[in-house]
Scaffold this motif. Structure first.
Motif, PDB file in Angstrom:
ATOM      1  N   PRO A   1       0.124   3.778  -8.526  1.00 21.93           N
ATOM      2  CA  PRO A   1      -1.004   4.632  -8.938  1.00 21.93           C
ATOM      3  C   PRO A   1      -0.797   5.102 -10.366  1.00 21.93           C
ATOM      4  O   PRO A   1       0.344   5.167 -10.851  1.00 21.93           O
TER       5      PRO A   1
ATOM      6  N   THR B   1      -8.526   3.081   0.994  1.00 24.48           N
ATOM      7  CA  THR B   1      -8.277   2.674  -0.391  1.00 24.48           C
ATOM      8  C   THR B   1      -9.155   3.375  -1.418  1.00 24.48           C
ATOM      9  O   THR B   1      -8.845   3.346  -2.608  1.00 24.48           O
TER      10      THR B   1
ATOM     11  N   SER C   1     -12.475   4.662   4.594  1.00 21.95           N
ATOM     12  CA  SER C   1     -12.451   5.755   3.615  1.00 21.95           C
ATOM     13  C   SER C   1     -13.612   6.716   3.835  1.00 21.95           C
ATOM     14  O   SER C   1     -13.476   7.931   3.657  1.00 21.95           O
TER      15      SER C   1
ATOM     16  N   ASP D   1      -0.648   9.816  -2.887  1.00 18.73           N
ATOM     17  CA  ASP D   1      -0.631   8.358  -3.016  1.00 18.73           C
ATOM     18  C   ASP D   1       0.797   7.837  -2.947  1.00 18.73           C
ATOM     19  O   ASP D   1       1.735   8.495  -3.421  1.00 18.73           O
TER      20      ASP D   1
ATOM     21  N   ARG E   1      -4.667   1.900  -3.917  1.00 25.49           N
ATOM     22  CA  ARG E   1      -6.002   2.447  -4.138  1.00 25.49           C
ATOM     23  C   ARG E   1      -6.970   1.361  -4.628  1.00 25.49           C
ATOM     24  O   ARG E   1      -6.567   0.278  -5.045  1.00 25.49           O
TER      25      ARG E   1
ATOM     26  N   ASN F   1     -10.676   5.690  -4.099  1.00 25.71           N
ATOM     27  CA  ASN F   1      -9.986   6.633  -4.982  1.00 25.71           C
ATOM     28  C   ASN F   1     -10.201   8.073  -4.538  1.00 25.71           C
ATOM     29  O   ASN F   1      -9.306   8.912  -4.609  1.00 25.71           O
TER      30      ASN F   1
END
Length: 385
Positions: A382, A125, A102, A356, A143, A127
Motif C-alpha cells: 500500500p 479490495t 467491499s 492494510d 487494494r 480503497n
C-alpha cells in the motif's frame, strides 16, 4: 423456606448462565452463503471454521470455548448491515472474518466500529474499505489501487491491447476496480472506448452489440463471476473471441461452468487470493478442507483460513495481555491491528495504521479450456506504510 429455596435455585441457574457466557468466545464470519456468490462466501466460512478448529484446544486450556458463528450477507449491503447489527448485539462475538464484497464491508464495518468489533477481510479490495480510517477494519489482501494497475499492465503489456472496453457492475468493488484500470490504461496511452456500468444479469445483447461496433482489443469487466460468466458466455456465442480481463471477483471454480467449457478461453483475472497450487504451505490445509467439507479448497478458502487465524491469534493475544481473562472488544480490536502474524498460508501479516496489509501479493490467472493456470505473481505494498 420454600420461596428461599426457589430463589437460591434461580440465582444459581442465573450464575451458571453468566459463567457460561463469560467462557464462550465467538468469532463470526460474514459472507454470502446463499445466492449467486455463495461459492466464494462458503469458501470463506469453511476456511474460517478450519482455523477455529485448530485453536479450540489452546482456548480450552485457558477456560474458553471458541466457536464460529456464520452469518449470511447474501452479497447485499442491506442484508450485511442487518447481520452486523445482530453481531454487535451478541456480546460473546469478539471479532469478524469477512466480508467477500467491499460494498457490504463498508456499511457493515461502520455499524461494527460503534461496538468496537474488529473485522479482518480475506477479500475486500476497494480503497474505501480502509481509507475511512476505522479502527476496526483490516484486510489481508491488496487494494484496488494495486490490483487495478496490475490488470492494466497485463492488458497493455501482455495482451498488447491499444483499445479497451471497460465494464463494471455498479458496486463499490466493480466501480472502484474499473476506475483504477481506466486510469492506469490511459496513463499508458491505451484508448478506453467506454467505462460502462451495468446491473444486467441475463441479457447482454445490447452491450455486446456496442462492443462489436467498437472492436476493442480487450474487455475489462470489474464484477463478480456469476454476472461476468453469463456475459462471457453470450459474448462467445455471438462469435467474439475478444480477451476478457477481470479482477478477483472472477476467482471461482463456478466461472467455467457458467461460461461453458468450450467457451472458457481467453479469460484472465488478477486475484488477491492465491490459487492453492501457488501456496507452498497449503497441502495439509487442502487435505483437511476436502476431508471436512467434501469439496476442493479454493483461493478464498485459504484466505478465509488466514484471516481467521489472524482474528483468533489476535483474540488470544488480547486474552493473554488481560491476564488470561476474557478481554473487551476494544482490547481485541487493538490487539488485532497491532499484531504480527506468522505461520499463515499466504505469508506473514502485519497491518499499517489504516488496517492494510503491509506487504501483499497479486496473482494473474489464465483460464484456458476451463482450467485455471497461474500466469505470474506480483508483490505489492500500500502507498501508506
Amino acid at each position: 423456606m420454600k420461596k428461599t429455596a426457589i430463589s437460591l435455585t434461580v440465582l444459581a441457574a442465573l450464575a451458571m448462565g453468566t459463567a457460561s457466557a463469560q467462557t464462550t468466545i465467538k468469532i463470526a464470519s460474514l459472507s454470502p452463503l446463499s445466492g449467486g456468490q455463495s461459492d466464494l462466501g462458503s469458501q470463506i466460512r469453511n476456511g474460517a471454521q478450519l482455523a477455529v478448529n485448530e485453536y479450540k484446544a489452546q482456548f480450552k486450556k485457558l477456560g474458553f470455548d471458541l466457536v464460529l458463528v456464520p452469518y449470511d450477507d447474501q452479497a447485499d449491503p442491506a442484508t450485511g448491515t442487518s447481520a452486523a447489527n445482530k453481531i454487535a448485539a451478541d456480546r460473546q462475538i469478539m471479532a469478524v472474518v469477512g466480508t467477500l464484497n467491499s460494498g457490504v464491508a463498508i456499511p457493515a464495518s461502520a455499524v461494527l466500529v460503534k461496538s468496537r468489533v474488529a473485522m479482518v477481510s480475506p477479500a475486500n479490495t476497494a480503497n474505501g474499505v480502509t481509507d475511512r480510517g476505522l479502527t476496526n477494519m483490516n484486510r489481508i489482501v491488496a487494494r484496488d489501487d494495486a490490483q487495478g494497475p496490475a490488470g492494466a499492465n497485463f492488458i497493455s503489456g501482455n495482451l498488447k491491447a491499444k483499445k479497451v472496453y471497460v465494464l463494471n457492475d455498479k458496486t463499490a468493488y466493480g466501480e472502484g476496480l474499473a476506475k483504477e484500470v481506466e486510469k492506469a490504461l490511459k496513463a499508458k496511452g491505451v484508448t478506453v472506448s467506454a467505462n460502462e456500468g451495468t446491473e444486467e444479469k441475463s441479457d447482454f445483447s445490447g452491450i455486446i452489440a456496442k462492443i462489436r461496433l467498437q472492436r476493442p482489443d480487450a474487455i475489462y469487466f470489474g464484477g463478480i463471476y456469476n454476472q461476468v460468466g453469463v456475459f462471457i458466455k453470450q459474448l462467445r456465442e455471438a462469435g467474439l473471441a475478444t480477451p476478457v480481463v477481470g479482477g478477483d471477483g472472477l476467482d471461482s471454480g463456478e466461472l467455467p461452468t457458467i461460461v461453458g467449457q468450450a467457451n472458457a478461453n481467453n479469460i484472465y483475472f488478477t486475484t488477491v487470493a492465491a490459487p492453492i497450487s501457488a501456496l507452498p504451505a497449503s497441502k495439509v490445509f487442502a487435505a483437511n478442507y476436502k476431508k471436512t467439507f467434501n469439496d476442493d479448497a479454493q483461493g478464498f478458502g485459504a484466505f478465509g483460513y488466514d484471516a481467521a487465524k489472524v482474528v483468533v491469534q489476535g483474540v488470544l493475544n488480547a486474552v493473554r495481555a488481560n491476564g488470561n481473562k476474557l478481554p473487551t472488544r476494544t482490547q481485541v480490536e487493538t490487539a488485532i491491528r497491532k499484531g504480527s502474524y506468522t505461520g499463515l498460508l499466504s505469508g506473514s501479516v502485519a497491518f499499517n495504521s489504516a488496517g492494510d496489509r503491509k506487504a501483499a501479493t497479486l496473482y494473474v490467472m489464465n483460464v484456458t479450456s476451463g482450467q485455471f493456470k497461474l500466469s505470474t505473481s506480483i508483490p505489492v505494498k500500500p502507498v501508506k506504510q
